[in-house]
Design a protein around this motif. Structure first.
Motif, short mmCIF file in Angstrom:
data_model
loop_
_atom_site.label_atom_id
_atom_site.label_comp_id
_atom_site.label_asym_id
_atom_site.label_seq_id
_atom_site.Cartn_x
_atom_site.Cartn_y
_atom_site.Cartn_z
N ARG A 1 2.89 -49.17 -48.96
CA ARG A 1 3.44 -50.34 -48.28
C ARG A 1 3.88 -50.02 -46.86
N VAL A 2 4.52 -48.88 -46.65
CA VAL A 2 4.98 -48.50 -45.32
C VAL A 2 3.81 -48.42 -44.35
N VAL A 3 2.74 -47.79 -44.79
CA VAL A 3 1.56 -47.63 -43.94
C VAL A 3 0.89 -48.98 -43.68
N ALA A 4 0.81 -49.80 -44.71
CA ALA A 4 0.17 -51.11 -44.56
C ALA A 4 0.93 -51.99 -43.57
N LEU A 5 2.26 -51.98 -43.64
CA LEU A 5 3.05 -52.78 -42.71
C LEU A 5 2.92 -52.27 -41.28
N ALA A 6 2.92 -50.95 -41.13
CA ALA A 6 2.78 -50.38 -39.78
C ALA A 6 1.43 -50.77 -39.18
N LEU B 1 7.66 -33.39 -39.09
CA LEU B 1 6.65 -34.28 -39.66
C LEU B 1 6.59 -34.25 -41.19
N PRO B 2 6.61 -33.09 -41.86
CA PRO B 2 6.55 -33.12 -43.33
C PRO B 2 7.68 -33.94 -43.95
N GLY B 3 8.88 -33.79 -43.43
CA GLY B 3 10.01 -34.54 -43.97
C GLY B 3 9.87 -36.03 -43.73
N ILE B 4 9.32 -36.41 -42.58
CA ILE B 4 9.14 -37.83 -42.28
C ILE B 4 8.09 -38.44 -43.20
N VAL B 5 6.95 -37.75 -43.36
CA VAL B 5 5.90 -38.24 -44.26
C VAL B 5 6.41 -38.26 -45.70
N GLY B 6 7.10 -37.19 -46.11
CA GLY B 6 7.62 -37.14 -47.47
C GLY B 6 8.61 -38.26 -47.75
N TRP B 7 9.46 -38.55 -46.77
CA TRP B 7 10.44 -39.62 -46.94
C TRP B 7 9.77 -40.99 -47.03
N ALA B 8 8.79 -41.24 -46.16
CA ALA B 8 8.14 -42.55 -46.11
C ALA B 8 7.30 -42.81 -47.35
N LEU B 9 6.64 -41.79 -47.88
CA LEU B 9 5.71 -42.00 -48.99
C LEU B 9 6.30 -41.70 -50.35
N GLY C 1 10.08 -40.70 -50.67
CA GLY C 1 11.52 -40.56 -50.63
C GLY C 1 12.00 -39.13 -50.64
N ASP C 2 11.15 -38.19 -50.21
CA ASP C 2 11.47 -36.76 -50.24
C ASP C 2 11.62 -36.24 -48.81
N ARG C 3 12.86 -36.14 -48.36
CA ARG C 3 13.12 -35.68 -47.00
C ARG C 3 12.94 -34.17 -46.85
N HIS C 4 12.80 -33.46 -47.95
CA HIS C 4 12.67 -32.00 -47.91
C HIS C 4 11.22 -31.53 -48.12
N ALA C 5 10.27 -32.44 -47.99
CA ALA C 5 8.87 -32.08 -48.19
C ALA C 5 8.44 -31.01 -47.19
N ASP C 6 7.58 -30.09 -47.66
CA ASP C 6 7.01 -29.08 -46.77
C ASP C 6 5.56 -29.45 -46.46
N ASP C 7 4.86 -28.56 -45.78
CA ASP C 7 3.47 -28.86 -45.40
C ASP C 7 2.60 -29.12 -46.63
N ALA D 1 -2.99 -41.89 -40.68
CA ALA D 1 -1.92 -42.26 -41.61
C ALA D 1 -0.59 -41.71 -41.13
N ALA D 2 -0.57 -40.44 -40.71
CA ALA D 2 0.66 -39.84 -40.21
C ALA D 2 1.15 -40.55 -38.96
N ARG D 3 0.23 -40.93 -38.10
CA ARG D 3 0.61 -41.64 -36.87
C ARG D 3 1.24 -42.99 -37.21
N LEU D 4 0.68 -43.71 -38.15
CA LEU D 4 1.24 -44.99 -38.55
C LEU D 4 2.62 -44.83 -39.19
N ILE D 5 2.79 -43.76 -39.95
CA ILE D 5 4.11 -43.50 -40.54
C ILE D 5 5.14 -43.25 -39.44
N LEU D 6 4.79 -42.50 -38.43
CA LEU D 6 5.69 -42.26 -37.32
C LEU D 6 6.02 -43.55 -36.59
N LEU D 7 5.03 -44.41 -36.44
CA LEU D 7 5.24 -45.68 -35.75
C LEU D 7 6.05 -46.67 -36.59
#
Length: 336
Positions: free
Chosen positions: A126-131, A277-285, A287-293, A310-316
């Motif tokens: 959903r996060v990616v689709a909305l972005a 970036l790993p924490g941002i992607v993990g959080w968005a997809l 809910g894991d802010r501690h995600a690693d590569d 996909a990562a760019r859209l998550i950042l946006l």
């Protein structure tokens, strides 16, 4: 005695009691711009497409004007050039100056994402689709140039963006050349980054004053010595281009990904080794802010072939975890 001598030039007193006499600045005549018009297929947002080429708000090689146009000064295989891009009424108008003008205009469609395939992307979260829905004009730029993205990416290794952007500004303004055309004049002129030979001749103390440590400076020096070989990587697939870049000591997966994302418009080359970036992607997809590569790549598996997009859209999307630790301290080694 009056009238016997020509008026003396105005003097400006500077600190220390010395007197500087400004030299007369010759009037510059700007050659007419070369122009190309291009009609993109589908929506196009210049700020989103060209934004990754900007290295901070004070980047001397990039300018976003109030009229909606974007200016870019760069060093092409044909020489330095300045490009102004403006979109209106579904049409893009490109104006270029300098020896690299024709090269820039020839590459205008690719620069604005003509080779990109945004319709091949299928959002699965959903996060990616909305972005994506809110930013239909996003396309991935393809500059066709390696060194202009490689050097600032090296400067960004292991430091804050503030330090990296400051170093880029100082080195480009100190050792580059004024941008061709009207952008190279005025109160805030634009600059073209130094040629490879010029980078190689920058004294060690100037790197230090710019806040660049020996490790990053040495990486840049090694890269510019093989600049021609690195520029040839634009004709390779992204994975092979990254392998060639990483032959140079000091260039690793993080840096090579950052380069090919811009030089190749590589939709699948996701950045690994990033602090945030790993924490941002993990959080968005998830809910894991501690995600690693490894976890980030696992979460991005459904987007194989389009993981960078996909990562760019998550950042946006702005869907990022709240900060829990203080920012990295700003350290200016030039003052040490």
């Amino acid at each position: 005695m009056a009238g016997r001598f020509a008026p003396r030039p105005t003097r400006t007193t500077v600190r220390g009691g010395e007197v500087a006499v400004p030299a007369e600045v010759p009037r510059q005549v700007t050659a007419p711009a070369r122009v190309r018009r291009w009609v993109p297929e589908g929506p196009l947002d210049l700020g989103l497409v060209l934004g990754p080429l900007r290295r901070g708000p004070g980047d001397p090689t990039f300018r976003a004007a109030r009229d909606g146009s974007v200016w870019r000064a760069t060093r092409t295989p044909a020489g330095p050039g300045t490009l102004r891009v403006h979109a209106s009424g579904g049409e893009v108008r490109g104006e270029a100056w300098g020896p690299g003008a024709e090269w820039l205009l020839d590459g205008l469609p690719d620069l604005l994402g003509a080779a990109d395939e945004p319709d091949a992307f299928v959002p699965r979260h959903r996060v990616v689709a909305l972005a994506r829905h809110h930013r239909p004009g996003l396309r991935l730029t393809r500059t066709g140039l390696v060194l202009e993205s490689l050097i600032p990416s090296v400067l960004e290794q292991k430091v804050t963006t503030y330090e990296a952007y400051r170093a880029w500004r100082r080195l480009v303004r100190g050792f580059g050349e004024p941008a061709p055309g009207p952008a190279g004049t005025g109160e805030q002129p634009m600059w073209v980054m130094p040629a490879p030979r010029t980078w190689a001749l920058i004294p060690s103390w100037e790197w230090h004053r710019a806040g660049v440590d020996d490790k990053r400076a040495s990486t840049v020096l090694r890269a510019v010595r093989v600049a021609a070989r690195l520029e040839q990587a634009v004709g390779m697939p992204p994975a092979e281009a990254r392998a060639r870049l990483q032959v140079v000591p000091g260039i690793g997966p993080w840096t090579s990904a950052e380069v090919v994302q811009r030089s190749h418009g590589a939709a699948d080359e996701v950045t690994t080794g990033d602090l945030h970036l790993p924490g941002i992607v993990g959080w968005a997809l998830a809910g894991d802010r501690h995600a690693d590569d490894a976890e980030m790549l696992r979460l991005l598996e459904p987007y194989a072939g389009q993981r960078h997009r996909a990562a760019r859209l998550i950042l946006l999307s702005g869907n990022t975890p709240a900060r829990r630790a203080p920012k990295m301290p700003k350290v200016d080694i030039g003052l040490l």
